[in-house]
Enzyme design. Structure first.
Site, PDB file in Angstrom:
ATOM      1  N   GLY A 131       0.825  -1.208   0.000  1.00 18.20           N
ATOM      2  CA  GLY A 131       0.000   0.000   0.000  1.00 18.20           C
ATOM      3  C   GLY A 131       0.848   1.242   0.000  1.00 18.20           C
ATOM      4  O   GLY A 131       2.055   1.185   0.242  1.00 18.20           O
ATOM      5  N   ASN A 132       0.225   2.376  -0.290  1.00 16.12           N
ATOM      6  CA  ASN A 132       0.914   3.663  -0.198  1.00 16.12           C
ATOM      7  C   ASN A 132       0.685   4.253   1.177  1.00 16.12           C
ATOM      8  O   ASN A 132      -0.319   3.963   1.812  1.00 16.12           O
ATOM      9  CB  ASN A 132       0.332   4.635  -1.220  1.00 16.12           C
ATOM     10  CG  ASN A 132       0.748   4.307  -2.628  1.00 16.12           C
ATOM     11  OD1 ASN A 132       1.721   3.590  -2.846  1.00 16.12           O
ATOM     12  ND2 ASN A 132       0.010   4.806  -3.585  1.00 16.12           N
ATOM     13  N   ARG A 133       1.563   5.105   1.585  1.00 21.73           N
ATOM     14  CA  ARG A 133       1.339   5.808   2.852  1.00 21.73           C
ATOM     15  C   ARG A 133       0.325   6.919   2.605  1.00 21.73           C
ATOM     16  O   ARG A 133       0.532   7.777   1.762  1.00 21.73           O
ATOM     17  CB  ARG A 133       2.661   6.385   3.363  1.00 21.73           C
ATOM     18  CG  ARG A 133       3.617   5.298   3.796  1.00 21.73           C
ATOM     19  CD  ARG A 133       4.970   5.866   4.103  1.00 21.73           C
ATOM     20  NE  ARG A 133       4.938   6.816   5.210  1.00 21.73           N
ATOM     21  CZ  ARG A 133       5.964   7.574   5.557  1.00 21.73           C
ATOM     22  NH1 ARG A 133       7.085   7.520   4.877  1.00 21.73           N
ATOM     23  NH2 ARG A 133       5.872   8.389   6.577  1.00 21.73           N
TER      24      ARG A 133
END
Ligand code: C5P
Length: 419
Positions: free
Chosen positions: A228-230
Site C-alpha cells: 500500500g501507499n502511505r
C-alpha cells in the site's frame, strides 16, 4: 497538548457578516461575559443574532443582557412559556437551527462538548446543534486540566472529524488561578473566526454531485499482509467535508483509514484498487465533480497466497501486476460538463511530471505536492500544494491547513462551473 490548529484565518478575508443569521449558544463558564461584546460586534457588522443559553450560562449573565444586545428574545428553556398553546409556537431548537447560516457555541464547556459529541439533547443549545443544517463553530473554554483531559480531547477529535470547526482556546491566566490552555479567545478573534467560516462555506455547491476518493488502497499479498501507499486520508476527507458544508451532495470512496465520516457525507469503504475502481465507476456518470485524492497502489501482487507465507528464504521474489488506473479511465469517459481533478505526489521534476499527468489523464486540474515540502508530510494536518490547470496556470499555494487547501480546490471547481 494538541489544540488542533486545523484552520487558519487571515485578517485579509472579506467581511461577510452583514445580513447573516448567527445562532449563538452560550454555555456556563466565567467567560460568558466576553460574549456580550461578541454579540455587539456581530450586530455592528450587520449580522442577525439569536442567543440561546443553558441554565448555567444564565447564572453568569442574565438573558436580559443578551436580549438587549441582540434585540431578540433569548431562549433558555426547551419548553415554551405558555404550554397550553405550545403547538402554535413552533419548536425553537428546530426553528433556530433552520434559520441560522452559522451556529457558534461559545464558551463551550467540557460538559457541552461531551453533550454534542454524544448527541445529548436535553438543553436548548445541544438540541439545536443536533437539528442543525449549517456549519457549527465550537469555542471551548475551561480549566487547563479539564482541557487536557483525554475525555475532552477525544470528544474534540470526534467533533473535528464530523466537520465542526473548533476555535482553540488560548493559554494564560484562568479563573481557577491556574495558568494554561483554556481561556476563551478575545471577542475580536471569535468574530474573525465566525467571518472566516462564512467565507469558507459559501452555499455555491447546492444541487452539485461531488465524488471524492481518499486514503490508500491495500493490495493483499496473503491473508495478513498487503502492499500500500502511505496515506492518512486527511486531504480527501477535508475535501468531502468542505464540499458538504457548501451544500454539495457528496460521496466519499475511502480506502482503509482511521478517520470518522464528516456530517452529510455518504461514505463507501473499499480495500483494493480494484474495489475502488468498481465503486467509483458505479457513481461516476452522475457526478458534476470527481476528485481523486486517494493514493491508489499502482501495483498489486499477481496472485494472493491463500495462507500466510512462511519465512523461508533470505530473499523473496513476488510478481506484481498493475492495478486499473481509475483516473485515466474517468478521463476517457468524461462528459463535457464534468470536472475531473487529480492529485500528483512527486519526488522529482514535480511540475513537469504533474503537467504530463494532467494532459495524459484528461484532467481539468491537478493538485501537485512534493515530498520535499515541509508541512506536507503524510498524516499532517497541513499541506503545501501547487494547482495546475489546462491553460497552464500554475499557482503555488503557501503551507495551509488541509481544510483550506480543500476550499481552494473547490473554489477552482466553482470557477469552472461559472465559465
Ligand atoms: O499516476 P499517478 O498514480 O501518480 O497519479 C496520481 C493520480 O491518479 C491521483 O489522483 C490518484 O488518485 C490517481 N490514480 C488512480 N488510479 C491509480 C493510480 C492513481 O486513479 N491506479
Amino acid at each position: 497538548m494538541t489544540s488542533g490548529h486545523w484552520m487558519a484565518f487571515s485578517f485579509r478575508l472579506p467581511h461577510m457578516l452583514a445580513g447573516k443569521n448567527i445562532a449563538l449558544g452560550v454555555t456556563g463558564g466565567i467567560s460568558v461575559y466576553k460574549m456580550c461584546t461578541v454579540v455587539r460586534l456581530l450586530k455592528k457588522a450587520g449580522a442577525n443574532v439569536r442567543v440561546m443559553m443553558t441554565q448555567s450560562a444564565a447564572e453568569f449573565v442574565t438573558p436580559l443582557t443578551f436580549s438587549t444586545l441582540s434585540q431578540e428574545e433569548v431562549v433558555v428553556s426547551l419548553w415554551p412559556e405558555n404550554k397550553k398553546t405550545s403547538t402554535n409556537l413552533g419548536v425553537k431548537h428546530i426553528d433556530i437551527g433552520l434559520w441560522a447560516d452559522v451556529m457558534l457555541v461559545a464558551p463551550a464547556t467540557a460538559n457541552t462538548i461531551a453533550y454534542i459529541a454524544h448527541g445529548n439533547a436535553d438543553n436548548i443549545v445541544s438540541s439545536t446543534v443536533l437539528a442543525l443544517r449549517c456549519p457549527l463553530i465550537i469555542a471551548p473554554a475551561m480549566d487547563v486540566d479539564m482541557w487536557e483531559n483525554r475525555a475532552t480531547q477525544d470528544n474534540l477529535t470526534t467533533l473535528r472529524e464530523r466537520g465542526y470547526f473548533i476555535l482553540p482556546p488560548e493559554s494564560g491566566e484562568l479563573a481557577s488561578g491556574l495558568t494554561g490552555m483554556g481561556r476563551l479567545p478575545e471577542p475580536e478573534t471569535i468574530v474573525d473566526f465566525v467571518n472566516g467560516v462564512i467565507v469558507k462555506t459559501p452555499q455555491d455547491l447546492k444541487k452539485k454531485k461531488i465524488l471524492v476518493t481518499a486514503g490508500p488502497t491495500h493490495e493483499p499479498i496473503d491473508p495478513v499482509r498487503y502492499i500500500g501507499n502511505r496515506s492518512s486520508g486527511k486531504m480527501g476527507f477535508a475535501l468531502a467535508n468542505a464540499a458538504a458544508l457548501r451544500g454539495a451532495d457528496v460521496t466519499l470512496v475511502s480506502g482503509p483509514v482511521s478517520l470518522g465520516t464528516p456530517n452529510n457525507v455518504k461514505r463507501i469503504d473499499v480495500e483494493t484498487a480494484e474495489e475502488m475502481y468498481g465503486a467509483v465507476m458505479a457513481y461516476a456518470k452522475k457526478q458534476d465533480v470527481i476528485i481523486m485524492a486517494a493514493a491508489v497502489a499502482d501495483y498489486a501482487p499477481a496472485e494472493q497466497a491463500k495462507q500466510k507465507i512462511k519465512k523461508q528464504h533470505a530473499t523473496m521474489t513476488m510478481e506484481l501486476r498493475s492495478t486499473p488506473d481509475i483516473l485515466r479511465a474517468l478521463g476517457e469517459k468524461k462528459t463535457k460538463k464534468q470536472i475531473l481533478i487529480g492529485f500528483a505526489l512527486e519526488t522529482e521534476n514535480e511540475l513537469a511530471n504533474a503537467k504530463i499527468k494532467l494532459q495524459k489523464k484528461n484532467l481539468d486540474l491537478i493538485v501537485m505536492n512534493s515530498t520535499k515540502d515541509k508541512g506536507a508530510a503524510f498524516g499532517s494536518d497541513t499541506n503545501v500544494v501547487t494547482l495546475i490547470d489546462t491553460k497552464g496556470n500554475v499557482s503555488a499555494l503557501p503551507k495551509m491547513p488541509k481544510f483550506d487547501v480543500a476550499v481552494e480546490i473547490l473554489n477552482r471547481a466553482v470557477k469552472e462551473f461559472n465559465r
